[in-house]
Design a protein around this motif. Structure first.
Motif, PDB file in Angstrom:
ATOM      1  N   PHE A   1      -6.935  12.183  -4.596  1.00  0.00           N
ATOM      2  CA  PHE A   1      -6.422  11.006  -5.285  1.00  0.00           C
ATOM      3  C   PHE A   1      -6.972  10.829  -6.699  1.00  0.00           C
ATOM      4  CE2 PHE A   1      -6.198  10.302  -0.717  1.00  0.00           C
ATOM      5  CZ  PHE A   1      -4.846  10.046  -0.574  1.00  0.00           C
ATOM      6  N   GLY A   2      -7.827  11.738  -7.155  1.00  0.00           N
ATOM      7  CA  GLY A   2      -8.221  11.730  -8.554  1.00  0.00           C
ATOM      8  C   GLY A   2      -9.005  10.497  -8.960  1.00  0.00           C
ATOM      9  N   PRO A   3      -8.920  10.123 -10.262  1.00  0.00           N
ATOM     10  CA  PRO A   3      -8.117  10.740 -11.321  1.00  0.00           C
ATOM     11  C   PRO A   3      -8.858  11.904 -11.990  1.00  0.00           C
ATOM     12  CG  PRO A   3      -9.174   8.775 -12.147  1.00  0.00           C
ATOM     13  CD  PRO A   3      -9.584   8.879 -10.698  1.00  0.00           C
TER      14      PRO A   3
ATOM     15  N   ALA B   1      -3.656  12.294   5.341  1.00  0.00           N
ATOM     16  CA  ALA B   1      -3.213  11.202   4.482  1.00  0.00           C
ATOM     17  C   ALA B   1      -1.692  11.216   4.408  1.00  0.00           C
ATOM     18  CB  ALA B   1      -3.810  11.336   3.079  1.00  0.00           C
ATOM     19  N   VAL B   2      -1.101  10.047   4.396  1.00  0.00           N
ATOM     20  CA  VAL B   2       0.343   9.909   4.207  1.00  0.00           C
ATOM     21  C   VAL B   2       0.559   9.117   2.931  1.00  0.00           C
ATOM     22  CG1 VAL B   2       2.517   9.114   5.175  1.00  0.00           C
ATOM     23  CG2 VAL B   2       0.714   9.933   6.688  1.00  0.00           C
ATOM     24  N   TRP B   3       1.301   9.702   2.025  1.00  0.00           N
ATOM     25  CA  TRP B   3       1.577   9.059   0.736  1.00  0.00           C
ATOM     26  C   TRP B   3       3.057   8.727   0.665  1.00  0.00           C
ATOM     27  CZ3 TRP B   3       3.200  11.910  -4.162  1.00  0.00           C
ATOM     28  CH2 TRP B   3       3.313  11.001  -5.232  1.00  0.00           C
ATOM     29  N   LEU B   4       3.357   7.449   0.487  1.00  0.00           N
ATOM     30  CA  LEU B   4       4.733   6.989   0.353  1.00  0.00           C
ATOM     31  C   LEU B   4       4.854   6.302  -1.003  1.00  0.00           C
ATOM     32  CD1 LEU B   4       7.488   6.677   1.707  1.00  0.00           C
ATOM     33  CD2 LEU B   4       6.710   4.498   2.661  1.00  0.00           C
TER      34      LEU B   4
ATOM     35  N   PRO C   1       0.844  -1.202   0.000  1.00  0.00           N
ATOM     36  CA  PRO C   1       0.000   0.000   0.000  1.00  0.00           C
ATOM     37  C   PRO C   1       0.875   1.246   0.000  1.00  0.00           C
ATOM     38  CG  PRO C   1       0.045  -0.988   2.178  1.00  0.00           C
ATOM     39  CD  PRO C   1       0.775  -1.941   1.265  1.00  0.00           C
ATOM     40  N   THR C   2       0.427   2.275  -0.655  1.00  0.00           N
ATOM     41  CA  THR C   2       1.196   3.521  -0.745  1.00  0.00           C
ATOM     42  C   THR C   2       0.532   4.673  -0.003  1.00  0.00           C
ATOM     43  OG1 THR C   2       0.110   4.081  -2.825  1.00  0.00           O
ATOM     44  CG2 THR C   2       2.192   2.880  -2.972  1.00  0.00           C
TER      45      THR C   2
ATOM     46  N   ARG D   1      -4.096   1.743  -1.825  1.00  0.00           N
ATOM     47  CA  ARG D   1      -3.540   2.441  -2.977  1.00  0.00           C
ATOM     48  C   ARG D   1      -4.378   3.693  -3.233  1.00  0.00           C
ATOM     49  NH1 ARG D   1       1.284   0.036  -4.352  1.00  0.00           N
ATOM     50  NH2 ARG D   1       1.001   0.601  -6.530  1.00  0.00           N
ATOM     51  N   PRO D   2      -3.868   4.666  -3.995  1.00  0.00           N
ATOM     52  CA  PRO D   2      -4.649   5.882  -4.244  1.00  0.00           C
ATOM     53  C   PRO D   2      -6.048   5.619  -4.775  1.00  0.00           C
ATOM     54  CG  PRO D   2      -2.383   6.214  -4.942  1.00  0.00           C
ATOM     55  CD  PRO D   2      -2.493   4.768  -4.539  1.00  0.00           C
TER      56      PRO D   2
END
Length: 548
Positions: free
Chosen positions: A434-436, A371-374, A287-288, A423-424
């Motif tokens: 997180f779109g799209p 949110a934390v995005w890695l 997971p990102t 995931r996004p």
């Protein structure tokens, strides 16, 4: 075979087990068969066609389903979650917990009776009742129900264990309330009535009264029991819960407890197991994104986004502990943003370390999520550590040791509840980060990472898109960038860049652009988020949201 398929459009199943207080924050998981049959009975009373489906037909359906406990197929990645709120004034402001099972999108709960075969009339009634079922459990627990007679019972992952002949799968044992079969209820009712009659006879004898006639005694016993022992199973299932509790039943007399073994209902989303094989890249399965709900009174202002982003990073690093010799946090570089020499990771143009992104989902001006995005993904160790992140705190240094009251007012704390890892695309339905989308607009000021050059902010955005590896140089030239002077919040509030805190707490960091601006960026084709660019982008500055 008969099965009920239950889907929850809101993704939440609210139900408190019998005998438990709502503030214990427990969830009736799996849904009790007692609750399921009562829901069908309630639907018949409120919405049923009584001319087409007489009461006797309903009684036959209920008795058929009460003969054996069902098996269940529960979503593997359901999450035990809750919200908490205070009752409003002038009522006493009691803190109330609202627990629920959060269900993955497009998932379903299946309750199946493998040994039950309904005739055409009962099956048609069951379909009609399922179509009319609006909620299960609490009123906000909306449900869409369907009936099937063709479901693979061997896929059940939640089965009863005591006296049912089923081989239970591995998991957590839990006591579940199920209705008694009609014959057993008749026997139980006779036993309870006889016990009540014996108690009344003994009481009257002790008081020196003559024994009443059988008919009069039956009336007195029924009065003592408050009408909670009707003759038919259908009537027993139709009783109001308040009536049962008022008489003092520890559980409904027409019910019994059966031990089921269920999959664990975790407070955090579990990682999905993927088949091992050389074709699967390790990072691709990670997971990102991790996302938390932030609560507190009051919540932090959106103008303080960069401060909250920095606090979130510090709080997350604290979950890894400190090195006893150096005193530094043991967080890995992708979490801390620091290399082995404790210096900032400035040489990575792709910015592969974590982005800490505070979010105002409802645009009311107050931060409600983080949110934390890695980009490289969270490994198992990072997920385990971050799952323990429960709060943010701001405790400034006390300048005057005697001014304890002012210090208490300055200290702030906010609680965090983990929504899960993913995931996004998993969070795109609930977050515009997180779109799209092709069109993205900044919700916090964009500050240039260096001195602005010819072309101003649009040229700086294109340069960063190429440097970060988001677009090629040719595609970046096709990006359309518009400068916006303000951003608008709900209620008509308008913010300019100068209203936002635009500086890092760390002293001495070079910051050529101290003003900033808002931008709208239009890409040649759709792209997924998150998108954060420029100075302070790892802490929420230069943060964009998708525009449908």
């Amino acid at each position: 075979m008969f099965a009920l398929i239950l889907r929850f459009p809101a993704g939440r199943y609210h139900a408190t087990p019998w005998g438990r207080n709502v503030n214990e924050a427990d969830v009736a998981w799996p849904p009790e068969p007692w609750r399921l049959l009562r829901a069908l009975v309630a639907t018949w009373w409120r919405k049923g066609d009584h001319d087409r489906w007489p009461r006797d037909t309903l009684a036959r359906l209920i008795e058929a389903l009460a003969e054996t406990p069902p098996v269940f197929r529960l979503p593997d990645d359901a999450v035990h979650s809750h919200t908490r709120h205070y009752m409003p004034a002038p009522v006493k402001t009691t803190l109330v917990f609202d627990a629920f099972a959060h269900l993955p999108r497009d998932s379903a709960i299946v309750a199946a009776w493998p040994d039950v075969t309904l005739d055409d009339d009962l099956l048609a009634l069951a379909r009609d009742l399922a179509d009319g079922l609006g909620y299960l459990g609490r009123a906000e627990s909306w449900v869409e129900a369907a009936v099937t007679t063709d479901w693979p019972a061997e896929t059940a992952n939640c089965r009863p264990t005591n006296g049912t002949g089923h081989t239970a799968p591995e998991g957590d044992p839990v006591r579940v309330l199920v209705p008694l079969p009609a014959a057993l209820y008749a026997d139980e009712r006779a036993r309870l009535v006889a016990e009540a009659e014996a108690r009344r006879r003994t009481a009257e004898t002790d008081a020196g009264k003559t024994a009443p006639t059988a008919k009069a005694l039956a009336k007195k016993v029924e009065k003592d029991l408050g009408g909670t022992l009707p003759e038919s199973l259908l009537d027993a299932l139709s009783l109001d819960t308040g009536d049962l509790q008022r008489v003092g039943w520890t559980r409904p007399p027409a019910s019994r407890e059966v031990v089921y073994v269920r999959p664990p209902l975790s407070p955090t989303a579990r990682r999905r197991h993927r088949p091992a094989g050389p074709a699967i890249h390790t990072n691709a399965a990670r997971p990102t994104v991790a996302r938390w709900v932030l609560t507190g009174r009051p919540r932090p202002r959106v103008e303080d986004t960069i401060r909250i982003g920095e606090l979130a990073r510090l709080a997350a690093m604290s979950t890894f502990g400190r090195d006893t010799e150096t005193g530094r946090f043991n967080a890995p570089p992708e979490i801390s943003g620091h290399g082995g020499d404790n210096g900032a990771l400035r040489d990575d143009p792709g910015h592969a370390h974590a982005f800490w992104l505070p979010e105002d989902v409802d645009r009311d001006g107050w931060i409600d999520h983080i949110a934390v995005w890695l980009p490289g993904g969270f490994d198992g160790s990072a997920q385990a550590r971050l799952s323990g992140l429960r709060k943010l705190w701001l405790n400034p240094t006390r300048r005057d040791p005697e001014d304890t009251e002012a210090h208490a007012r300055a200290a702030k704390e906010w609680h965090l509840a983990l929504e899960g890892f993913g995931r996004p695309a998993d969070f795109a339905p609930v977050s515009r980060l997180f779109g799209p989308s092709r069109t993205w607009t900044s919700i916090t000021p964009f500050l240039a990472a260096g001195h602005l050059k010819r072309g101003g902010y649009p040229a700086e955005v294109r340069r960063l898109l190429v440097r970060r590896g988001i677009l090629s140089k040719e595609d970046a030239e096709a990006v359309h960038v518009e400068v916006e002077p303000t951003v608008h919040l709900k209620g008509g509030k308008t913010l300019r860049p100068i209203h936002f805190h635009r500086f890092r707490s760390r002293q001495g960091e070079r910051q050529p652009d101290s003003q900033g601006t808002f931008l709208t960026v239009v890409f040649p084709s759709e792209r997924a988020g998150p998108l954060a660019l420029g100075f302070g982008s790892h802490f929420g500055l230069g943060l964009f949201e998708s525009i449908p």
